[in-house]
Design an enzyme around this catalytic site. Structure first.
Site, PDB file in Angstrom:
ATOM      1  N   TYR A 247      49.954 -39.827 119.625  1.00 21.54           N
ATOM      2  CA  TYR A 247      49.215 -40.740 120.506  1.00 21.54           C
ATOM      3  C   TYR A 247      49.836 -42.131 120.570  1.00 21.54           C
ATOM      4  O   TYR A 247      49.623 -42.869 121.513  1.00 21.54           O
ATOM      5  CB  TYR A 247      47.786 -40.927 119.983  1.00 21.54           C
ATOM      6  CG  TYR A 247      46.935 -39.699 119.925  1.00 21.54           C
ATOM      7  CD1 TYR A 247      46.602 -38.988 121.069  1.00 21.54           C
ATOM      8  CD2 TYR A 247      46.418 -39.245 118.707  1.00 21.54           C
ATOM      9  CE1 TYR A 247      45.789 -37.870 121.011  1.00 21.54           C
ATOM     10  CE2 TYR A 247      45.595 -38.135 118.641  1.00 21.54           C
ATOM     11  CZ  TYR A 247      45.289 -37.455 119.790  1.00 21.54           C
ATOM     12  OH  TYR A 247      44.473 -36.360 119.737  1.00 21.54           O
TER      13      TYR A 247
ATOM     14  N   THR B 220      50.958 -32.083 124.696  1.00 22.49           N
ATOM     15  CA  THR B 220      50.453 -33.377 124.239  1.00 22.49           C
ATOM     16  C   THR B 220      49.443 -33.197 123.121  1.00 22.49           C
ATOM     17  O   THR B 220      48.838 -32.135 122.961  1.00 22.49           O
ATOM     18  CB  THR B 220      49.766 -34.142 125.378  1.00 22.49           C
ATOM     19  OG1 THR B 220      48.469 -33.564 125.632  1.00 22.49           O
ATOM     20  CG2 THR B 220      50.589 -34.147 126.645  1.00 22.49           C
ATOM     21  N   ASP B 221      49.247 -34.257 122.368  1.00 23.16           N
ATOM     22  CA  ASP B 221      48.122 -34.269 121.433  1.00 23.16           C
ATOM     23  C   ASP B 221      46.827 -34.265 122.239  1.00 23.16           C
ATOM     24  O   ASP B 221      46.815 -34.498 123.449  1.00 23.16           O
ATOM     25  CB  ASP B 221      48.214 -35.486 120.504  1.00 23.16           C
ATOM     26  CG  ASP B 221      47.652 -35.188 119.126  1.00 23.16           C
ATOM     27  OD1 ASP B 221      46.722 -34.365 119.021  1.00 23.16           O
ATOM     28  OD2 ASP B 221      48.128 -35.789 118.144  1.00 23.16           O
ATOM     29  N   TRP B 222      45.729 -34.058 121.565  1.00 22.74           N
ATOM     30  CA  TRP B 222      44.472 -33.724 122.238  1.00 22.74           C
ATOM     31  C   TRP B 222      43.811 -34.967 122.860  1.00 22.74           C
ATOM     32  O   TRP B 222      43.685 -36.008 122.231  1.00 22.74           O
ATOM     33  CB  TRP B 222      43.529 -33.094 121.227  1.00 22.74           C
ATOM     34  CG  TRP B 222      43.580 -31.603 121.079  1.00 22.74           C
ATOM     35  CD1 TRP B 222      42.510 -30.808 120.788  1.00 22.74           C
ATOM     36  CD2 TRP B 222      44.708 -30.716 121.180  1.00 22.74           C
ATOM     37  NE1 TRP B 222      42.917 -29.482 120.710  1.00 22.74           N
ATOM     38  CE2 TRP B 222      44.257 -29.402 120.954  1.00 22.74           C
ATOM     39  CE3 TRP B 222      46.061 -30.907 121.474  1.00 22.74           C
ATOM     40  CZ2 TRP B 222      45.082 -28.286 120.994  1.00 22.74           C
ATOM     41  CZ3 TRP B 222      46.915 -29.794 121.510  1.00 22.74           C
ATOM     42  CH2 TRP B 222      46.417 -28.508 121.274  1.00 22.74           C
TER      43      TRP B 222
END
Length: 597
Positions: free
Chosen positions: A278, A314-316
Site C-alpha cells: 500500500y 494489488t493488496d486488498w
C-alpha cells in the site's frame, strides 16, 4: 443452489478447444479468451474475500459475518473466479466447500473454475487482515522463527508441507511468502517476514518458492504470491499503510536497492505472482502514490527492469471504502485519495497490475472498456496471465478435491511433528545467568502464561513464587492499544513495557529465579528484564512444551535473532527505517543466541 458435495465430479465437456487437455495451454487460453464477453473478462480481474459456513456450505446474501458475502452473485452475477477464503475450519468441511464452489462455477456459461487463495495459516498469529492460526493445519513457527534457524532446507520442508496441506483442501494460491525486510523495529507486519537480513531472506525465499511451486508451476503446485513489492519495511514511524496515518514509506538511509534484493531472488526462483504494498514512497524519484497505482514501480521497475511477467495482484482494498467490524475504512489509494473509484481502477491498470485485490466491482472495468478509457486489449493482456495459470495448475481439467483425503492429510502426524521440531529449533537463548539452563530434576515450579497441564510434566507446580525453586514466565511483545477494532489487530507503536506493566514482571524476577520467554512479533525493548531474568529465551510462535523442552534440556536452543533488539525507544526513534539493525548500542545484536553444551 448446489448443495455440499462429497463426490469428485468433473468439469462438463462441451467439446470446445479450451476444454481439451491435449491441446497446448496457449491455444486453450486464446480459444477461451475469444469466447468471453467484456463482463466475463472483467470478472477475472477481481480477487476478493469469501467465506464458508462451518458445515462447508456457502455463505449467501443476508448471512451474518465480518463482511457481506453473496457467493452465488459473485460467481454467476459478477463472473468472478478468484477468491481469498477467510477463517479456519474442519478440513473435510473446507474440502466440501471447495467442491461446492467449483460445481457452481462449472454451471456458468463458460465453466471457468475457481482459484482459491489463502493468507498464511500454519503458525500462531490470528489476524483476519494478515494470517490465521494453524487450527487443524500443522503448526510451525512464524516466518521470523524459520529465519532464526537460518536453514533453507527447513524452509523448503515447511513450504512443501504447506503445499500438500493446501492442495488437500483446494487452496491453489498462497498469499505469501512475505519477504519485506524488518528494518523498522516498530512495524506491525514483521512477524510475517524473514527478518532484517536481505541475503538470508533471499536464500530462504528461493527455498520457499520451490517448496510451494516445485521446479516449475504445474498441477501439483501452489502458486506463490510474493509480497510486498518493492519492500514494505521502511514505514515512517513504523506505522502500517493499511491505515492513513501509516501511508508514508521513506528511505533516509538510501537503502532502497537493499529492499529489492529478496524480490530479485523470488523472481529468479520463478514465483508466479507478486503483490505490491500500500505504501506511498516519499522523497524518492518514484511518483508519490501508492505502489499499486505506481507505473514507475510496477511497469518500469518490476516488469521492464526486473523482467517479471507473472500475475501482479494489488493488496486488498485500493478502490473501494469498506466496512470492517462495523467501522468504515477508506480505500487505500494513498496519494490519489481524491480520485473517483473509476479513476482509481484505471490508474491500477495503467500501472501494470493484473488484478484488484479485495475488490468485487468488475462493472468498473466494463465501464472503462466500453467508454474507451482502457482498451480491451489491455484487459486481455492481464487475462492471458490469469487464465494461463488456471490451465497450468490443472484447474480446467480437474478442480475438485477428495474430502476423505483432505481429512487424512491436513495435520498429518508427520507434518505436525516436523512443525514441532521446527518450533524448538527456532528458539534462541539470549541470556543464561549462572548456567540456570538446562534445569535438571523436578523443581518446584511456578508458571505464568504457561498451561498448567503442560508445565506439570516438567516440575511440581506451586501456586506462587514464594514456594518455587524456579518460575517460567511467557510474555508478548509490548504494543500500544489502538481504538479502531481492525487496527487493534496490527500491534504498533512502543516496544517497551510501561512502568505499570513492568512492575509485576520485575517483582517476580526478584522473588525467584525466573526463565522469561518473550514472543517476538516485533523487536521488544526489554533491558530491565534481560538484566534480571535467570535466563531469557525468544520465541516466534512455539508451544509451551517447546519452550519447556529448551528449559529442561530436552531440546537444544539453535535459534539466532533475525533482527536486533534495541536498548531503548530513544534509539528506535533515532534509527533510519530503511536501514536494518540501525539502533545505537543494541541490547542484543542481529544473530545473537547462546548454545548449551
Amino acid at each position: 443452489m448446489i448443495g455440499v458435495m462429497n463426490a469428485v465430479p468433473r468439469v462438463r465437456d462441451e467439446g470446445h478447444p479450451y476444454q481439451n487437455p491435449a491441446l497446448p495451454v496457449e491455444q486453450r487460453v486464446e480459444d477461451l479468451l475469444g469466447r468471453m464477453t467484456v463482463a466475463e473478462k472483467a470478472g477475472q480481474l477481481f480477487h476478493t474475500m469469501i467465506a464458508m459456513k462451518p458445515d462447508g456450505s456457502t455463505v449467501e446474501k443476508g448471512d451474518p459475518g465480518i463482511l457481506p458475502i453473496d457467493t452465488t452473485q459473485l460467481l454467476h452475477g459478477r463472473h468472478m473466479t478468484h477468491f481469498n477464503l477467510l477463517g479456519t475450519g474442519d478440513p473435510a468441511a473446507m474440502a466440501r466447500w471447495q467442491n461446492t464452489v467449483q460445481a457452481m462455477a462449472a454451471e456458468t456459461r463458460l465453466g471457468i473454475p475457481v482459484t482459491v487463495s489463502t493468507d498464511p495459516r500454519h503458525a500462531f498469529t490470528d489476524n483476519v487482515g494478515a494470517s490465521f492460526n494453524a487450527g487443524a493445519f500443522s503448526a510451525w513457527p512464524e516466518p521470523l522463527g524459520l529465519a532464526a534457524t537460518r536453514d533453507p532446507q527447513l524452509v523448503y520442508e515447511f513450504a512443501d508441507t504447506v503445499r500438500r496441506e493446501y492442495l488437500a483442501v483446494g487452496f491453489r494460491v498462497a498469499l505469501h511468502p512475505q519477504i519485506d525486510l524488518a528494518s523498522e523495529p516498530r512495524w506491525s507486519r514483521q512477524s510475517g517476514t524473514f527478518g532484517s537480513d536481505a541475503a538470508l531472506t533471499s536464500r530462504l525465499v528461493r527455498a520457499y518458492v520451490r517448496g510451494l511451486q516445485g521446479d516449475r508451476l504445474g498441477s501439483h503446485s501452489v502458486s506463490a504470491m510474493v509480497k510486498h513489492f518493492p519492500g514494505g519495511g521502511p514505514q515512517k514511524d513504523g506505522e502500517d499503510p493499511h491505515f492513513p496515518h501509516g501511508k508514508e514509506q521513506i528511505y533516509p538511509g538510501g537503502m532502497r536497492d537493499l529492499h529489492l534484493e529478496p524480490f530479485r531472488a523470488a523472481i529468479d526462483a520463478g514465483c508466479a505472482q507478486m503483490m505490491p504494498y500500500y505504501g506511498q514512497p516519499v522523497g524518492t524519484d518514484w511518483e508519490e502514490v501508492g505502489f499499486g497505482f505506481n507505473r514507475t514501480v510496477i511497469q518500469g521497475l518490476l516488469r521492464d527492469r526486473l523482467g517479471f511477467d507473472g500475475i501482479v495482484c494489488t493488496d486488498w482494498g485500493l478502490v473501494s471504502d469498506a466496512e470492517i467490524f462495523g467501522e468504515v475504512h477508506q480505500a487505500r489509494a494513498w496519494g490519489l485519495e481524491s480520485l473517483s473509484d473509476l479513476e482509481k481502477a484505471a490508474r491500477i491498470l495503467d500501472a501494470g497490475c493484473d488484478q484488484f485485490g479485495g475488490e468485487a466491482r468488475p462493472e468498473l472495468v466494463v465501464e472503462l472498456v466500453e467508454s474507451g478509457r482502457v482498451p480491451e486489449h489491455r484487459v486481455d493482456t492481464s487475462l492471458r496471465r490469469l487464465l494461463r495459470e488456471k490451465f497450468v495448475l490443472g484447474l480446467f481439467d480437474d478442480p475438485y478435491v477428495d474430502v476423505d483425503l483432505a481429512a487424512e492429510t491436513v495435520g498429518r502426524a508427520d507434518f505436525t511433528e516436523a512443525g514441532a521440531r521446527a518450533q524448538r529449533r527456532s528458539l534462541p537463548l539470549l541470556t543464561n545467568t549462572g548456567d540456570t539452563l538446562p534445569v535438571t530434576g523436578r523443581p518446584k515450579l511456578y508458571v505464568e502464561n504457561v498451561a498448567a497441564d503442560v508445565a506439570g510434566r516438567y516440575g511440581e507446580l506451586v501456586p506462587g513464587p514464594a514456594r518455587a525453586d524456579l518460575a517460567v514466565l511467557r510474555l508478548r511483545t509490548p504494543h500500544e492499544p489502538r481504538a479502531n477494532a481492525f487496527e487493534s489487530l496490527f500491534h504498533s507503536g512502543r516496544l517497551a513495557f510501561t512502568d505499570e506493566e513492568l512492575r509485576p514482571i520485575l517483582d517476580l524476577l526478584d522473588a525467584v529465579p525466573t526463565v522469561v520467554c518473550v514472543n517476538l512479533e516485533r523487536a521488544a525493548v526489554i533491558p530491565e528484564i534481560a538484566t534480571r531474568a535467570a535466563a531469557l529465551i525468544a520465541d516466534y510462535g512455539a508451544s509451551d512444551a517447546a519452550i519447556l523442552d529448551i528449559v529442561f534440556g530436552r531440546a537444544r536452543p539453535e535459534g539466532r535473532l533475525p533482527f536486533e533488539l534495541p536498548r531503548s525507544m530513544t534509539a528506535v526513534a533515532a534509527s533510519r527505517p530503511d536501514v536494518p539493525n540501525d539502533t545505537e548500542n543494541p541490547l542484543f545484536p542481529h544473530g545473537a543466541g547462546l548454545t548449551l553444551d
